[in-house]
Design an enzyme around this catalytic site. Structure first.
Site, mmCIF file in Angstrom:
data_model
loop_
_atom_site.group_PDB
_atom_site.id
_atom_site.type_symbol
_atom_site.label_atom_id
_atom_site.label_comp_id
_atom_site.label_asym_id
_atom_site.label_seq_id
_atom_site.Cartn_x
_atom_site.Cartn_y
_atom_site.Cartn_z
ATOM 1 C CB CYS A 121 -1.120 0.149 1.134
ATOM 2 S SG CYS A 121 -0.338 0.047 2.827
ATOM 3 C CB CYS A 129 -2.839 -4.042 0.966
ATOM 4 S SG CYS A 129 -3.088 -2.865 2.057
ATOM 5 C CE LYS A 194 -3.016 -3.720 8.660
ATOM 6 N NZ LYS A 194 -2.139 -3.286 7.444
ATOM 7 N NE ARG A 204 -5.155 3.202 6.206
ATOM 8 C CZ ARG A 204 -6.270 2.695 6.070
ATOM 9 N NH1 ARG A 204 -7.316 3.342 5.682
ATOM 10 N NH2 ARG A 204 -6.411 1.307 6.604
ATOM 11 N NE ARG A 216 -5.202 -0.144 4.116
ATOM 12 C CZ ARG A 216 -4.646 0.643 3.025
ATOM 13 N NH1 ARG A 216 -5.238 0.289 1.826
ATOM 14 N NH2 ARG A 216 -3.928 1.750 3.131
ATOM 15 C CE LYS A 247 -1.444 -2.113 11.725
ATOM 16 N NZ LYS A 247 -0.996 -2.143 10.624
ATOM 17 C CB SER A 273 -0.497 5.872 13.622
ATOM 18 O OG SER A 273 -1.585 5.419 12.715
ATOM 19 C CE1 TYR A 312 4.552 4.634 14.294
ATOM 20 C CE2 TYR A 312 2.589 4.005 15.392
ATOM 21 C CZ TYR A 312 3.492 4.117 14.195
ATOM 22 O OH TYR A 312 2.928 3.478 13.256
#
Ligand code: PBG
Length: 322
Positions: A121, A129, A194, A204, A216, A247, A273, A312
């Site tokens: 992707c 993807c 996922k 994104r 998706r 995830k 994120s 992160y």
């Protein structure tokens, strides 16, 4: 007399709380996601992810070095190429941005584990993807490209391949291709479960991978399903995955728990994120204590059963924990 139980006895001081603590985070648990882009001297902050950057290779190496210095041993790389096309050819180009980034880190940073995201992707102009025909993502033709991508990442020096594309049969396809190319020792960390999640929004922006049409949901999972998650994980287990990932993380702690109880493989979870952005945003408004909430979230993810956490916050937390 005196029949009441007194659990508060074990909560009175930090020393005693530390003694009876059941879940402990360590920098060894963390995988630090990094976004690598073309150019030189680039360190561009992602607006919806304060503290996260698009990094050109020179800065990427510095960031990986700093992470290693803070005690974070593993990074996962996401390539952000300049050129995108319908078949994502930069994903498997020998001199693609990700391949060059892997070589640079392996050459210049000592003792860092390089994991690569394996998906199309970020490399396709339509942002899906896989390859598209009549508005649909084709499964089997995409597998071939993912397998090529995995081999090219391993050839560049990747230590672990992490396929995130959610095509059917992706673990088997990648395992076969890696074995055939002589990489039978390269583990696969599968994004086995996922979900089609709203929590990927800021990613994104960082990766420039928003689908140009549709969404998706025809390949990522419905957030309402847990039995289907077991089936996905079972398939990846049978196809030879070495690590199973769930995830996002925090909204899916029940899934992490169920997967970790059922499978005797290491379990990873991705604090994505949107989870990061929510904590950063509320903290900026002064509404929550960032460090405390980040630590509490990560602890809950580990408590649920994930021994590996992609986050992160990896570097900040590693500093805090040492
Ligand atoms: C797909 C991929 C995505 C993330 C990791 N790998 C995005 C998506 O599926 O749309 C999201 C990670 C995050 O939100 O932090 N290559």
């Amino acid at each position: 007399m005196n029949l009441i139980e007194r659990p508060r006895r074990l909560r009175r001081t930090e020393s005693i709380r530390a003694l009876v603590r059941e879940t402990r985070l360590s920098p060894d648990d963390f995988v630090y996601p990094l976004f690598v882009c073309e150019g030189e001297g680039v360190r561009r902050e992602v607006s919806s992810m304060p503290g996260v950057f698009n990094l050109s290779i020179d800065h990427l190496v510095k960031e990986a070095e700093a992470a290693r210095g803070a005690g974070v041993r593993s990074v996962i790389l996401f390539g952000v190429p300049d050129q995108k096309d319908p078949v994502g050819s930069q994903a498997y180009a020998e001199d693609g941005i990700t391949q060059r980034a892997i070589r640079a880190i392996k050459r210049e940073v000592k003792d860092v584990l390089v994991i690569t995201d394996n998906c199309l992707c970020e490399y396709t102009d339509h942002g899906h993807c896989g390859v598209i025909e009549s508005g649909e993502v084709l499964n089997d033709p995409t597998l071939e490209l993912l397998a090529r991508t995995a081999v090219s990442q391993a050839e560049a020096g990747a230590d672990i391949i992490a396929p995130s594309n959610m095509m059917d049969g992706f673990v088997a396809a990648i395992r076969d291709a890696l074995d055939e190319a002589g990489f039978e020792q390269t583990p696969i960390m599968s994004y086995a479960v996922k979900y089609a999640s709203g929590f990927y929004g800021p990613f994104r922006e960082a990766a420039g991978s928003t689908p140009q049409f549709g969404d998706r949901r025809a390949y990522q999972m419905d957030p309402a399903n847990v039995r289907e998650a077991m089936r996905e994980a079972e398939m990846d287990f049978e196809q030879g995955a070495d690590i199973l990932m769930v995830k996002p993380a925090l909204p899916y702690l029940d899934i992490i728990r169920a997967i970790s109880e059922r499978f005797d493989l290491p379990v990873a979870a991705y604090q994505v994120s949107g989870e990061y952005a929510m904590i950063k945003a509320a903290a900026r408004l002064g509404w929550i204590d960032e460090e405390r909430v980040a630590l509490e979230s990560l602890t809950s993810i580990k408590r649920a059963g994930a021994g590996i956490i992609l986050t992160y916050f990896a570097v900040e937390m590693a500093k805090r924990l040492s």
